[in-house]
Motif scaffolding. Structure first.
Motif, short mmCIF file in Angstrom:
data_model
loop_
_atom_site.label_atom_id
_atom_site.label_comp_id
_atom_site.label_asym_id
_atom_site.label_seq_id
_atom_site.Cartn_x
_atom_site.Cartn_y
_atom_site.Cartn_z
N TYR A 93 -11.07 -1.94 -3.93
CA TYR A 93 -11.25 -1.28 -5.22
C TYR A 93 -9.97 -1.33 -6.03
O TYR A 93 -8.87 -1.12 -5.49
N ALA A 94 -10.11 -1.57 -7.33
CA ALA A 94 -8.93 -1.68 -8.19
C ALA A 94 -8.16 -0.37 -8.27
O ALA A 94 -6.92 -0.34 -8.20
N GLY A 95 -8.87 0.76 -8.46
CA GLY A 95 -8.21 2.06 -8.51
C GLY A 95 -7.07 2.08 -9.51
O GLY A 95 -7.19 1.57 -10.62
N ASP A 96 -5.94 2.64 -9.09
CA ASP A 96 -4.79 2.69 -10.01
C ASP A 96 -3.73 1.67 -9.63
O ASP A 96 -2.55 1.86 -9.90
N VAL A 97 -4.17 0.56 -9.01
CA VAL A 97 -3.23 -0.47 -8.59
C VAL A 97 -2.53 -1.06 -9.81
O VAL A 97 -3.18 -1.42 -10.80
N THR A 98 -1.23 -1.16 -9.74
CA THR A 98 -0.47 -1.74 -10.85
C THR A 98 -0.67 -3.25 -10.88
O THR A 98 -1.04 -3.88 -9.87
N ASP A 99 -0.40 -3.85 -12.02
CA ASP A 99 -0.52 -5.31 -12.14
C ASP A 99 0.41 -6.00 -11.15
O ASP A 99 0.06 -7.03 -10.55
N GLU A 100 1.61 -5.45 -10.98
CA GLU A 100 2.57 -6.06 -10.06
C GLU A 100 2.06 -6.02 -8.63
O GLU A 100 2.14 -7.02 -7.90
N ALA A 101 1.52 -4.86 -8.20
CA ALA A 101 1.02 -4.74 -6.83
C ALA A 101 -0.18 -5.65 -6.62
O ALA A 101 -0.33 -6.27 -5.55
N ALA A 102 -1.06 -5.74 -7.61
CA ALA A 102 -2.21 -6.63 -7.51
C ALA A 102 -1.77 -8.08 -7.36
O ALA A 102 -2.32 -8.84 -6.56
N GLY A 162 -0.41 -8.60 -3.86
CA GLY A 162 -1.48 -8.67 -2.87
C GLY A 162 -2.19 -10.01 -2.90
O GLY A 162 -2.50 -10.60 -1.86
N ARG A 163 -2.46 -10.50 -4.12
CA ARG A 163 -3.10 -11.82 -4.24
C ARG A 163 -2.22 -12.91 -3.65
O ARG A 163 -2.71 -13.85 -3.02
N GLN A 164 -0.91 -12.77 -3.86
CA GLN A 164 0.02 -13.77 -3.35
C GLN A 164 -0.01 -13.79 -1.82
O GLN A 164 0.01 -14.87 -1.21
N GLY A 169 0.81 -1.22 0.00
CA GLY A 169 0.00 0.00 0.00
C GLY A 169 0.84 1.26 0.00
O GLY A 169 0.51 2.23 -0.69
N ARG A 170 1.91 1.25 0.74
CA ARG A 170 2.77 2.45 0.81
C ARG A 170 3.34 2.79 -0.56
O ARG A 170 3.47 3.97 -0.91
N ARG A 171 3.69 1.78 -1.33
CA ARG A 171 4.24 2.04 -2.66
C ARG A 171 3.18 2.67 -3.57
O ARG A 171 3.53 3.37 -4.53
N LEU A 172 1.91 2.46 -3.25
CA LEU A 172 0.82 3.02 -4.04
C LEU A 172 0.29 4.33 -3.45
O LEU A 172 -0.63 4.93 -3.99
N GLY A 173 0.89 4.76 -2.34
CA GLY A 173 0.43 5.98 -1.69
C GLY A 173 -0.74 5.77 -0.76
O GLY A 173 -1.42 6.73 -0.37
N ASN A 174 -1.03 4.50 -0.40
CA ASN A 174 -2.12 4.18 0.52
C ASN A 174 -1.58 3.70 1.85
O ASN A 174 -0.44 3.23 1.94
N ASP A 175 -2.41 3.77 2.87
CA ASP A 175 -2.06 3.28 4.20
C ASP A 175 -3.10 2.25 4.59
O ASP A 175 -4.26 2.59 4.82
N ALA A 176 -2.71 0.98 4.65
CA ALA A 176 -3.66 -0.09 4.94
C ALA A 176 -4.34 0.10 6.29
O ALA A 176 -5.53 -0.20 6.44
#
Length: 290
Positions: A197-206, A209-211, A46-53
């Motif tokens: 929500y998918a938002g602007d999550v990159t394929d790598e981050a998604a 997260g799934r992993q 989340g931090r790499r995406l600018g979010n705070d879990a």
């Protein structure tokens, strides 16, 4: 005491639990090292995406409280919280009973740790019960003897699917679950739902997260688009701003925003069936999921 020694019988503390991870996000102590390790991985993503879990989890919890208050004040005093998670502050029954004493609540989860904690906490409160149930079979939950014995389902009630449907990775199955829940609501009933929500999550981050969540008992995680999440309310009347970032949902908010859908981690909404609206036809029973 070692963590393995304080784990309830039948619970492997080395397998992360989504409920205990959420407890960690909220600052709770009912979690094990494996839960904290998995949660920290999600925090870093989340931090790499600018979010705070942690902030997103707190906002989701606050949304739950606002939605329950609105529904209780509207005269609905029965709640079914599916995927309730571990007890924390501002639980559904605490919020509802503060506004309408005597409100009745059923907490549903398939995690034995959650049920153990919930039953211990609620043992002295006759207005609340905790029931084992599977999100993938909402009809079995609503037909459960403890549920039908505790609530009068011929009268309006609310079903809460708060931050839980995204643990059903298959899009078609998630949509079917939401449809079956809607069909069980009668006039005056409510659906409270929030979803990753998918938002602007990159394929790598998604993928990362799934992993992380593939190692949990839930077995998976799905981020979905706004249209997919909004479709879970098909046929219902959306309250307030509609389906918006969870921190922005308020009953009097405008649907026109401005809302930051790009960075939002969770979207949320509350849908209702008007009291003068015909009850949807009841869905057939499907086989329970795993």
């Amino acid at each position: 005491m070692a963590e393995a020694d304080r784990a309830p019988a039948g619970i492997n503390p080395n397998v992360p639990s989504v409920a205990r991870m959420y407890d960690y996000y909220l600052g709770g102590r009912d979690n094990f090292a494996a839960d904290r390790e998995a949660a920290e991985k999600m925090i870093q993503i989340g931090r790499r995406l600018g979010n705070d879990a942690r902030e997103i989890a707190r906002a989701n919890r606050a949304f739950l409280g606002r939605a329950v208050r609105v529904i209780a004040e509207a005269g609905v005093h029965q709640f079914i919280d599916i995927g309730a998670g571990l007890p924390t502050q501002e639980n559904v029954h605490q919020v509802a009973q503060r506004h309408v004493p005597g409100s009745r609540v059923v907490y549903v989860d398939n995690d034995p740790v959650v049920l153990t904690h919930a039953r211990a906490l609620l043992a002295r409160d006759p207005s609340v019960v905790a029931v084992a149930g599977d999100l993938r079979d909402p009809d079995a939950i609503l037909d459960h003897p403890q549920v039908t014995g505790h609530l009068d389902l011929t009268r309006p009630f609310a079903i809460l699917l708060v931050a839980v449907l995204h643990f059903v990775p298959d899009d078609a199955e998630a949509a079917l679950i939401a449809a079956r829940v809607r069909k069980r609501l009668g006039p005056g009933g409510y659906l409270v739902l929030s979803h990753l929500y998918a938002g602007d999550v990159t394929d790598e981050a998604a993928r990362e997260g799934r992993q992380v969540y593939s190692s949990t008992a839930a077995g998976g995680l799905a981020r979905r688009g706004r249209d997919q999440i909004a479709a879970y309310f098909d046929g219902l009347n959306l309250l307030g701003p509609g389906v918006v970032p969870v921190a922005d949902w308020a009953p009097g908010a405008s649907p026109d925003g401005p809302y930051d859908f790009v960075r939002s981690g969770i979207l949320a909404g509350v849908g209702a069936i008007r009291k003068d609206q015909a009850a949807p036809a009841r869905s057939g029973r499907a086989a329970a999921g795993s």
